[in-house]
Design a protein around this motif. Structure first.
Motif, PDB file in Angstrom:
ATOM      1  N   ARG A 235      60.580 108.964 140.076  1.00  0.00           N
ATOM      2  CA  ARG A 235      62.004 108.721 139.741  1.00  0.00           C
ATOM      3  C   ARG A 235      62.650 107.861 140.847  1.00  0.00           C
ATOM      4  N   LYS A 236      62.324 108.189 142.092  1.00  0.00           N
ATOM      5  CA  LYS A 236      62.877 107.450 143.233  1.00  0.00           C
ATOM      6  C   LYS A 236      62.409 105.979 143.181  1.00  0.00           C
ATOM      7  N   ALA A 237      61.114 105.783 142.880  1.00  0.00           N
ATOM      8  CA  ALA A 237      60.564 104.420 142.798  1.00  0.00           C
ATOM      9  C   ALA A 237      61.220 103.662 141.647  1.00  0.00           C
ATOM     10  N   PHE A 238      61.434 104.354 140.514  1.00  0.00           N
ATOM     11  CA  PHE A 238      62.060 103.720 139.351  1.00  0.00           C
ATOM     12  C   PHE A 238      63.484 103.276 139.692  1.00  0.00           C
ATOM     13  N   ASP A 239      64.252 104.193 140.316  1.00  0.00           N
ATOM     14  CA  ASP A 239      65.642 103.861 140.697  1.00  0.00           C
ATOM     15  C   ASP A 239      65.670 102.685 141.672  1.00  0.00           C
ATOM     16  N   THR A 240      64.729 102.701 142.637  1.00  0.00           N
ATOM     17  CA  THR A 240      64.672 101.624 143.642  1.00  0.00           C
ATOM     18  C   THR A 240      64.379 100.281 142.961  1.00  0.00           C
ATOM     19  N   ALA A 241      63.381 100.271 142.065  1.00  0.00           N
ATOM     20  CA  ALA A 241      63.006  99.033 141.370  1.00  0.00           C
ATOM     21  C   ALA A 241      64.147  98.554 140.466  1.00  0.00           C
TER      22      ALA A 241
END
Length: 733
Positions: free
Chosen positions: A36-42
């Motif tokens: 989820r963190k990687a998705f939000d960052t991207a």
């Protein structure tokens, strides 16, 4: 953009993200939070970016992550890196940010996925350097390449929105490196799709033709498979096997390869499909069950004895295991039958990822052996990226042979490997000191090509050392790179004397020994590097007497005979620079004042063919067909030297083209063909050769035509000549 559209896009992004979570099958909440963190960052990093299709850029990383999770079967770290794979390259995010937020492992993988940027020397291929960077990560973390393959697969699936020249470049790169890599990592479905999509853009007409023929024959194939597998199904059920029978259709690219290499038509290919029997067996029963099923199949259908392939006893280097046989069906058609367990099938489809799932108690498999071989190849990577790639590619697609040492150990080598390859396979020192070999107790030279089952003993001598001609004897990347590095070390030793000789000469002429002076000398003698200069001085290939005609003015060397200083590489760089600025279309057939171009003999393009120009170092611009045998390698490694090109209408000029004719030999058939060409169609012939063997003739005719339409018309009319069975265009005379 209209708010409604933005709202719809947001919903679509969320829907795709949820689908990604679903297919990733993660149990751990910590992993889900990380994704989820990687998705939000991207999402934040790519928020203002759009793809060439017009859709939000974030669709691409989500789709790459889905391929990584669902089609390759990797875990949370790989999904995170797939979501972030373009952030460092295309946005303000840095590798330090990645390390801080997601840890050193993710940072290392994303660094491997980030292209080299910045201006590089015009003589260096940036594409090849980038390939090399990706390949060098293979020994650290294979996930870099697996994510790169997923990235390439999605780019190929959405290639329609790109410009034609970009499509050709990307499709050629895919065929050159990414498809062979997928093959070697055991990702068969991804490899097939990459090849098929590449063919769609490099040979669109052929791709469409094969696709439509496959669609038309689908119902007939399905009916045939059902009838063929019915008796096998019943017998397997009676024996109590838990199994599944599938029909696998040959990929479009494999069909195209067969048509091209075997010179057969679509209808003549007997293995357009194969029957696959997958059995659910306990690990210790797998081999016995597969052979039992083989026995049942051959009870019903007669096998071809020379078409049995046992990859269960000796698996392929990428871990592939299966039992293949070809049997005769009641309708007189050969059918390939593949027999394997569920574990083998998963490894065949998912390759590398499944391999780890089934690996037991640290035992080393063939796949690990291959990775170790690659590590060796990467220990002293060839400084020239193109050579490095060529060596690496040698180890990707080759079929294997199995050779024995005198102690009975098995070594696997690519088909075509020599005694010298085998020596380097044992140890680099054995290779460097090899003077000959005994194959099956018979003395043979270093260049002797080995066959599967040979027993080889290497004979060495301490006095032996590698020489230049050895590179012609070997085909494995390992042997080539070891020989090159040994030759380089030798060169360095000899070059020390050359450097001393040059220093002495310059001192005598009162010229300082500086980098600028060395650059001037390299330019004058047309040599690529100081090492080459010192080496050639040491072996008397460069005469320093010419320095007597030189004067030293303001830190530069000035030659008294300026006409000697013709620098082709300077002109070459100039051509590249102007190409970069203008990016104009080279129009073939117009006034040739601006460009000196030649029609390339490797593919003999004629007006109407889709072509590109290639800037050579010393021979002007060469015109190649986009489907030339060398196009894939040129577009993959040297796209920066490619110019777009098109033809003008040239009714007055005649171009040379080759035609291959086969048919049934009959009295007067050659006369009928030549009469049709020269009299009825008014076409000039340059050469004609016919060969007849046991009632079948084969001929090659070189004719002068105006364009592809003219040639197609000629081929159509020749097909109607009585006795002509097949007629096709060939590239070279």
């Amino acid at each position: 953009m209209i708010p409604i559209e933005l709202e719809a896009e947001k919903k679509e992004i969320l829907k795709r993200y949820k689908h990604l979570l679903k297919v990733s099958k993660l149990k751990d909440n910590k992993d889900k939070k990380l994704i989820r963190k990687a998705f939000d960052t991207a999402l934040e990093a790519h928020k203002d970016m759009r793809r060439k299709t017009g859709e939000p850029y974030i669709y691409h990383p989500i789709e790459v992550a889905r391929i990584v999770a669902e089609e390759i079967g990797l875990g949370a770290t790989s999904i995170v890196c797939a979501l972030l794979h373009d952030t460092v390259e295309d946005t303000d995010m840095t590798l330090d940010d990645v390390k801080r937020m997601f840890g050193p492992k993710a940072e290392k993988i994303i660094d491997g996925l980030t292209k080299i940027s910045g201006v590089v020397d015009h003589n260096v291929s940036l594409q090849a350097e980038n390939f090399r960077k990706i390949l060098l990560t293979l020994s650290d973390d294979v996930r870099v390449i697996l994510i790169k393959l997923a990235d390439r697969l999605h780019n190929m699936r959405t290639l329609e929105s790109m410009r034609r020249d970009k499509q050709l470049k990307i499709a050629s790169e895919t065929l050159y490196l990414f498809a062979p890599l997928a093959h070697r990592l055991g990702l068969y479905s991804i490899k097939s799709e990459l090849e098929d999509l590449s063919l769609k853009y490099t040979e669109p007409e052929i791709y469409e033709e094969i696709t439509s023929k496959l669609k038309k024959t689908k119902a007939v194939r399905t009916r045939f498979v059902n009838q063929f597998s019915l008796p096998i199904q019943k017998a397997l059920q009676e024996q109590g096997f838990n199994f599944e029978i599938k029909a696998r259709t040959k990929s479009i690219h494999s069909i195209f390869d067969k048509i091209k290499n075997k010179h057969v038509s679509f209808e003549e290919i007997y293995d357009i499909f194969a029957i696959r029997i997958i059995v659910d067996s306990a690990p210790e029963r797998e081999k016995a069950d597969c052979w039992n099923i083989y026995s049942i199949v051959t009870d019903f259908y007669q096998p071809s004895p020379d078409r049995l392939r046992d990859w269960i006893s000796t698996p392929r280097a990428n871990g592939y295991e299966s039992l293949h046989t070809t049997v005769m069906s009641p309708t007189g058609k050969w059918v390939e039958v593949q027999i394997r367990s569920q574990r083998m099938d998963e490894i065949a489809e998912k390759g590398y990822a499944a391999h780890w799932k089934y690996k037991e108690g640290g035992e080393e498999s063939n796949f690990d052996t291959w990775i170790n071989k690659i590590r060796e190849l990467l220990e002293n990577p060839e400084s020239n990226a193109i050579d490095f790639l060529d060596d690496f590619k040698l180890n990707l697609f080759a079929e294997e042979i199995f050779v024995f040492t005198p102690q009975g150990d098995v070594k696997s080598l690519p088909v075509g490997a020599t005694a010298l390859d085998f020596a380097f396979e044992i140890h680099s020192q054995v290779g460097e000191r090899c003077i000959g070999a005994k194959v099956n107790t018979k003395l043979v030279p270093l260049s002797h090509v080995l066959n599967s089952g040979d027993q080889v003993e290497i004979i060495t001598s301490r006095k032996q050392k590698p020489n230049e001609s050895w590179l012609d004897y070997v085909i494995t990347g390992k042997a080539k790179s070891k020989i090159r590095s040994a030759l380089k070390e030798d060169k360095k030793r000899i070059a020390v004397d050359g450097k001393a000789t040059l220093e002495k000469k310059l001192k005598k002429l009162k010229i300082p020994f500086t980098n600028d002076i060395i650059k001037d000398l390299l330019s004058f003698y047309r040599l690529p590097s100081p090492l080459e200069l010192y080496y050639k001085i040491a072996i008397n290939k460069v005469k320093l007497g010419k320095l007597d005609e030189v004067t030293y003015e303001g830190s530069k060397l000035v030659w008294n005979k300026p006409e000697q200083k013709i620098n082709t590489s300077k002109q070459f760089e100039e051509a590249l620079r102007s190409k970069g600025q203008a990016d104009e279309m080279l129009v073939i057939g117009e006034d040739m004042e601006h460009f000196d171009y030649k029609i390339s003999p490797c593919c003999n393009p004629i007006p109407g063919d889709e072509v590109f120009g290639f800037i050579t170092i010393s021979d002007g611009i060469k015109i190649h067909k986009t489907n030339c045998p060398n196009a894939v390698q040129l577009l993959s490694n040297y796209a920066y030297r490619v110019v777009k090109a098109r033809w003008t209408s040239q009714e007055q000029i005649a171009f040379l083209a080759g035609i291959k004719v086969t048919g049934i030999d009959d009295v007067g058939i050659v006369n009928n063909i030549t009469k049709l060409i020269s009299m009825e169609l008014n076409v000039n012939m340059r050469s004609i050769s016919f060969d007849s063997n046991d009632g079948i003739f084969e001929g090659t005719i070189m004719v002068f035509v105006h364009d592809t339409r003219h040639l197609t018309d000629l081929i159509k009319k020749l097909k109607n000549v009585n006795g002509v069975i097949n007629i096709s265009r060939i590239d070279t005379a």
